[in-house]
Design a protein around this motif. Structure first.
Motif, PDB file in Angstrom:
ATOM      1  N   LEU A 188       5.234   8.059  11.427  1.00 45.21           N
ATOM      2  CA  LEU A 188       6.508   7.193  10.772  1.00 45.21           C
ATOM      3  C   LEU A 188       7.635   8.078  11.151  1.00 45.21           C
ATOM      4  O   LEU A 188       7.707   9.233  10.937  1.00 45.21           O
ATOM      5  CB  LEU A 188       6.217   6.942   9.378  1.00 45.21           C
ATOM      6  N   GLU A 189       8.654   7.165  11.081  1.00 44.76           N
ATOM      7  CA  GLU A 189      10.104   7.948  11.360  1.00 44.76           C
ATOM      8  C   GLU A 189      10.586   7.798   9.863  1.00 44.76           C
ATOM      9  O   GLU A 189      11.150   6.698   9.571  1.00 44.76           O
ATOM     10  CB  GLU A 189      11.055   7.173  12.258  1.00 44.76           C
ATOM     11  N   LEU A 190      10.735   9.073   9.081  1.00 50.03           N
ATOM     12  CA  LEU A 190      10.871   8.857   7.637  1.00 50.03           C
ATOM     13  C   LEU A 190      12.266   9.872   7.541  1.00 50.03           C
ATOM     14  O   LEU A 190      12.528   9.659   6.792  1.00 50.03           O
ATOM     15  CB  LEU A 190       9.754   9.391   7.043  1.00 50.03           C
ATOM     16  N   ASP A 191      12.600  10.561   8.628  1.00 47.40           N
ATOM     17  CA  ASP A 191      14.012  11.130   8.367  1.00 47.40           C
ATOM     18  C   ASP A 191      15.056  10.046   8.243  1.00 47.40           C
ATOM     19  O   ASP A 191      15.315   9.433   9.133  1.00 47.40           O
ATOM     20  CB  ASP A 191      14.474  12.084   9.612  1.00 47.40           C
ATOM     21  N   PRO A 192      15.932  10.102   7.077  1.00 44.51           N
ATOM     22  CA  PRO A 192      16.854   9.008   6.818  1.00 44.51           C
ATOM     23  C   PRO A 192      17.970   8.899   8.082  1.00 44.51           C
ATOM     24  O   PRO A 192      18.261   9.761   8.567  1.00 44.51           O
ATOM     25  CB  PRO A 192      17.241   9.295   5.499  1.00 44.51           C
ATOM     26  N   TRP A 193      18.008   7.618   8.468  1.00 49.05           N
ATOM     27  CA  TRP A 193      19.020   7.414   9.596  1.00 49.05           C
ATOM     28  C   TRP A 193      20.356   7.137   8.895  1.00 49.05           C
ATOM     29  O   TRP A 193      20.599   6.639   7.937  1.00 49.05           O
ATOM     30  CB  TRP A 193      18.594   6.048  10.318  1.00 49.05           C
ATOM     31  N   PRO A 194      21.383   7.401   9.709  1.00 50.69           N
ATOM     32  CA  PRO A 194      22.520   6.662   9.204  1.00 50.69           C
ATOM     33  C   PRO A 194      22.761   5.617   9.131  1.00 50.69           C
ATOM     34  O   PRO A 194      21.965   4.752   9.811  1.00 50.69           O
ATOM     35  CB  PRO A 194      23.735   7.335  10.449  1.00 50.69           C
ATOM     36  N   THR A 195      23.673   4.819   8.341  1.00 53.86           N
ATOM     37  CA  THR A 195      23.486   3.159   8.137  1.00 53.86           C
ATOM     38  C   THR A 195      23.765   2.466   9.257  1.00 53.86           C
ATOM     39  O   THR A 195      23.052   1.489   9.364  1.00 53.86           O
ATOM     40  CB  THR A 195      24.854   3.043   7.147  1.00 53.86           C
ATOM     41  N   SER A 196      24.522   2.809  10.407  1.00 47.84           N
ATOM     42  CA  SER A 196      24.893   2.108  11.412  1.00 47.84           C
ATOM     43  C   SER A 196      23.683   2.206  12.331  1.00 47.84           C
ATOM     44  O   SER A 196      23.221   1.225  12.781  1.00 47.84           O
ATOM     45  CB  SER A 196      26.119   2.744  12.136  1.00 47.84           C
ATOM     46  N   VAL A 197      23.077   3.285  12.390  1.00 50.73           N
ATOM     47  CA  VAL A 197      21.424   3.328  13.157  1.00 50.73           C
ATOM     48  C   VAL A 197      20.505   2.411  12.302  1.00 50.73           C
ATOM     49  O   VAL A 197      19.811   1.690  13.042  1.00 50.73           O
ATOM     50  CB  VAL A 197      21.124   4.806  13.241  1.00 50.73           C
ATOM     51  N   ALA A 198      20.495   2.386  11.085  1.00 45.03           N
ATOM     52  CA  ALA A 198      19.474   1.712  10.229  1.00 45.03           C
ATOM     53  C   ALA A 198      19.815   0.186  10.645  1.00 45.03           C
ATOM     54  O   ALA A 198      18.791  -0.708  10.641  1.00 45.03           O
ATOM     55  CB  ALA A 198      19.443   2.088   9.069  1.00 45.03           C
ATOM     56  N   GLU A 199      21.004  -0.241  10.578  1.00 39.49           N
ATOM     57  CA  GLU A 199      21.277  -1.724  10.732  1.00 39.49           C
ATOM     58  C   GLU A 199      21.081  -2.068  12.213  1.00 39.49           C
ATOM     59  O   GLU A 199      20.522  -3.140  12.429  1.00 39.49           O
ATOM     60  CB  GLU A 199      22.656  -1.851  10.462  1.00 39.49           C
TER      61      GLU A 199
END
Length: 218
Positions: A188-199
């Motif tokens: 799983l990718e669990l390293d938190p993404w920047p907001t724009s990337v997550a969106e």
């Protein structure tokens, strides 16, 4: 879901004690006005959902990293988990998994202990929002019990790994609340993404799953 089977609205919803009308809708950046008490699928836009969920933090923001761990990223993780734990649910089931926390773009991510304090009023609003979201994207307003169980199981796997990797839980403590996971966190990718990337990744995942789900019924 017919009106007489929908979850009952909070008894005090929209009530005013000073003679002033209470606003029960939220204006979205798309220009839509979504009524929390009687949400219409016509007022649901995936861009609003992605924008909101990318900005809602899991675990009340009490996670490690330079960025909050967003509900958008969590939702993508749940989809990835279902591909291992419930491959039989297909594209429509994975689309439902992606959208399982979609009401939080309106009402935020309340931690489970606080949901328990609020009780059925919260759950009624959440259920109506989710039903409207499902109808907007061609899913059943109320999912089959088997699919709901598969999504909840994947959600618990994600919660365990988030708790232990990001939120400071010991493994035994997390297991008591969420159960022992069936898959390794390394998948799983669990390293938190920047907001724009997550969106953007949420939107990309939606586009893929929605197209596949639509193709499967045509």
């Amino acid at each position: 879901m017919s009106d007489d089977t929908r979850p009952a609205l909070p008894k005090t919803a929209g009530a005013a004690t000073d003679g002033q009308e209470r606003r029960a809708w939220q204006r979205m950046l798309s220009g839509r006005r979504l009524d929390l008490l009687d949400p219409s699928p016509l007022d649901v836009e995936i861009a609003d959902i992605a924008h909101g969920l990318a900005r809602v933090a899991r675990w009340n923001g009490q996670t490690i990293g330079d960025y909050p761990f967003s509900v958008a990223q969590h939702s993508i993780a749940v989809v990835a988990i279902t591909q291992t734990t419930a491959p039989e649910i297909g594209a429509a089931g994975r689309l439902a998994a992606l959208l399982h926390d979609a009401p939080e773009y309106v009402i935020g991510d309340m931690i489970s202990p606080f949901k328990a304090v609020i009780g059925e009023d919260y759950r009624a609003v959440e259920a109506r929002l989710l039903a409207a979201i499902h109808r907007r994207f061609g899913l059943a307003a109320e999912l089959p019990a088997k699919l709901t169980a598969a999504i909840k199981a994947a959600d618990r796997v994600a919660a365990y790994h988030e708790a232990t990797r990001l939120a400071g839980f010991e493994s035994g403590e997390a297991a008591r609340f969420f159960g022992r996971p069936r898959i390794n966190a390394q998948t799983l990718e669990l390293d938190p993404w920047p907001t724009s990337v997550a969106e953007q990744r949420f939107l990309d995942q939606f586009t893929i799953l929605n197209a596949a789900a639509t193709a499967s019924v045509t």
